[in-house]
Design an enzyme around this catalytic site. Structure first.
Site, mmCIF file in Angstrom:
data_model
loop_
_atom_site.group_PDB
_atom_site.id
_atom_site.type_symbol
_atom_site.label_atom_id
_atom_site.label_comp_id
_atom_site.label_asym_id
_atom_site.label_seq_id
_atom_site.Cartn_x
_atom_site.Cartn_y
_atom_site.Cartn_z
ATOM 1 N N VAL A 32 -6.121 74.042 -18.037
ATOM 2 C CA VAL A 32 -5.169 73.118 -19.051
ATOM 3 C C VAL A 32 -3.980 73.098 -18.347
ATOM 4 O O VAL A 32 -3.189 72.382 -18.993
ATOM 5 C CB VAL A 32 -5.349 73.808 -20.453
ATOM 6 C CG1 VAL A 32 -6.578 73.842 -20.825
ATOM 7 C CG2 VAL A 32 -4.754 75.035 -20.401
ATOM 8 N N HIS B 65 -11.186 70.823 -20.762
ATOM 9 C CA HIS B 65 -11.001 71.849 -21.937
ATOM 10 C C HIS B 65 -9.245 71.229 -22.433
ATOM 11 O O HIS B 65 -8.848 72.029 -23.082
ATOM 12 C CB HIS B 65 -10.787 73.157 -21.535
ATOM 13 C CG HIS B 65 -12.071 73.808 -21.229
ATOM 14 N ND1 HIS B 65 -12.214 74.973 -20.553
ATOM 15 C CD2 HIS B 65 -13.251 73.478 -21.614
ATOM 16 C CE1 HIS B 65 -13.782 75.355 -20.800
ATOM 17 N NE2 HIS B 65 -14.199 74.456 -21.348
ATOM 18 N N CYS C 297 4.430 66.091 -36.602
ATOM 19 C CA CYS C 297 4.117 64.558 -35.817
ATOM 20 C C CYS C 297 4.941 63.627 -36.630
ATOM 21 O O CYS C 297 5.885 63.967 -37.465
ATOM 22 C CB CYS C 297 2.786 64.288 -36.807
ATOM 23 S SG CYS C 297 2.184 62.625 -36.101
ATOM 24 N N GLU D 285 -14.863 86.868 -6.218
ATOM 25 C CA GLU D 285 -16.004 87.810 -6.134
ATOM 26 C C GLU D 285 -17.504 86.947 -6.488
ATOM 27 O O GLU D 285 -17.199 85.648 -6.540
ATOM 28 C CB GLU D 285 -15.884 88.497 -7.655
ATOM 29 C CG GLU D 285 -14.574 89.364 -7.666
ATOM 30 C CD GLU D 285 -14.203 89.687 -9.146
ATOM 31 O OE1 GLU D 285 -14.992 89.207 -10.097
ATOM 32 O OE2 GLU D 285 -13.277 90.210 -9.204
#
Ligand code: BV8
Ligand code: ZN
Length: 258
Positions: A119, A135, A163, A231
């Site tokens: 993100v 995402h 808003c 890994e």
């Protein structure tokens, strides 16, 4: 470059890198899936590693719609802290190499698509153009009332942000656990997965769905799947080729022209 072992069957690491390099040089359609490991090399914490965010914080308290409904101040404070941290970071050699890969594909009329779980917005900041942020993006806010979506780079944000179109509170434009991913984002992602010749999976633990199921989707259509990670992961068993190392070393290494 630090090169660790690669689970690439009988081939040595150099030979395997060469093989993937030549596949990438010939491919007409490449899709890439990234996770927080690619941004770890920019200094942004991952989620599940030793210093990962989920080692200190509980996802249930901060990254679910229930957590936001219970305590929006706490959730916003956490995102404010992450926005501050990310604002000081820059794309690294791995992000830049993916920009170069996209450029090469486009110069021969090929297709490139980058699906990211991150993100942080670093892929777009680096210059990648065909990007789906499945995402969401920490630099976007959405109204909980009227749904208005806007860019917001204020650091720190005044809490709670409100808003401008209606009296409701804003929320991060991020997909929290238990929330559905955007329909358009999923459609674009599956199209890219079902039509690619090569899928590169970079720096993701492969534990979060639906992204965790993307590798089998590409395999099912015959794509050559390559994993780059520090890994091994649950996906390592199923991929065609897996390199262990840092994304900032491995991704540029795959693009070296010899
Ligand atoms: C949905 C928000 C349905 C926070 C994030 C039980 C079983 C199966 C599934 C579920 C289940 N319970 C719940 C689910 C579903 C759930 C899920 O998958 N849970 C998992 C954990 C079991 N998924 C969802 O809820 C999704 N939605 O399913 O919707 C639906 C349908 C209709 C209607 C309603 C609902 C939504 C998931 C969205 C989650 N959002 N973020 C925020 O970012 O603010 S998750 C979080 O994990 C991040 O977004 C992150 O991107 C994502 C994946 O993590 P990774 O990026 O892979 O990071 P991680 O730390 O795990 O791994 C890092 C890797 O990098 C490691 O492998 C490491 O080795 C490597 N690495 C480190 N450094 C380097 C490196 N590699 C290379 N170089 C390096 N330098
Ligand atoms: Zn509104």
């Amino acid at each position: 470059m630090e090169r660790q072992q690669a689970y690439t069957g009988r081939m040595g690491v150099e030979q395997s890198l060469d093989d993937v390099r030549s596949r990438l040089a010939r491919a007409r359609a490449v899709t890439v899936l990234t996770g927080s490991g690619i941004s770890a090399d920019s200094g942004i914490p991952t989620f599940r590693g030793t210093d990962g965010l989920w080692k200190t914080f509980r996802a249930e308290d901060l990254a679910t719609p229930e957590a936001f409904a219970r305590d929006p101040y706490l959730v916003w404070e956490w995102y404010n802290w992450r926005r501050e941290l990310i604002a000081a970071k820059h794309p690294n050699a791995a992000h830049n190499a993916l920009v170069e890969l996209e450029r090469r594909l486009e110069s021969r009329a090929g297709r490139f698509h980058l699906i990211t779980q991150n993100v942080d917005g670093l892929h777009r900041a680096a210059g990648s153009r065909h990007v789906t942020e499945i995402h969401g993006n920490i630099w976007r806010v959405r109204c909980t009332g009227c749904g208005d979506l806007s860019d917001n780079h204020e650091v720190p944000l005044q809490i709670p942000p409100m808003c401008r179109q209606c009296p409701a509170m804003l929320r991060p434009h991020i997909v929290w656990f238990g929330e559905a991913l955007g329909e358009e984002d999923l459609r674009t992602s599956y199209e890219a997965l079902e039509s690619c010749e090569i899928l590169l999976i970079i720096g993701t633990s492969g534990l979060v769905y639906p992204a965790a199921s993307f590798a089998p989707v590409a395999k099912a259509v015959g794509a050559y799947v390559v994993e780059l990670n520090l890994e091994t992961t649950p996906s390592t068993e199923l991929v065609d080729c897996s390199f262990q190392g840092r994304a900032k070393d491995l991704v540029p290494a795959l693009l070296e022209q010899r």
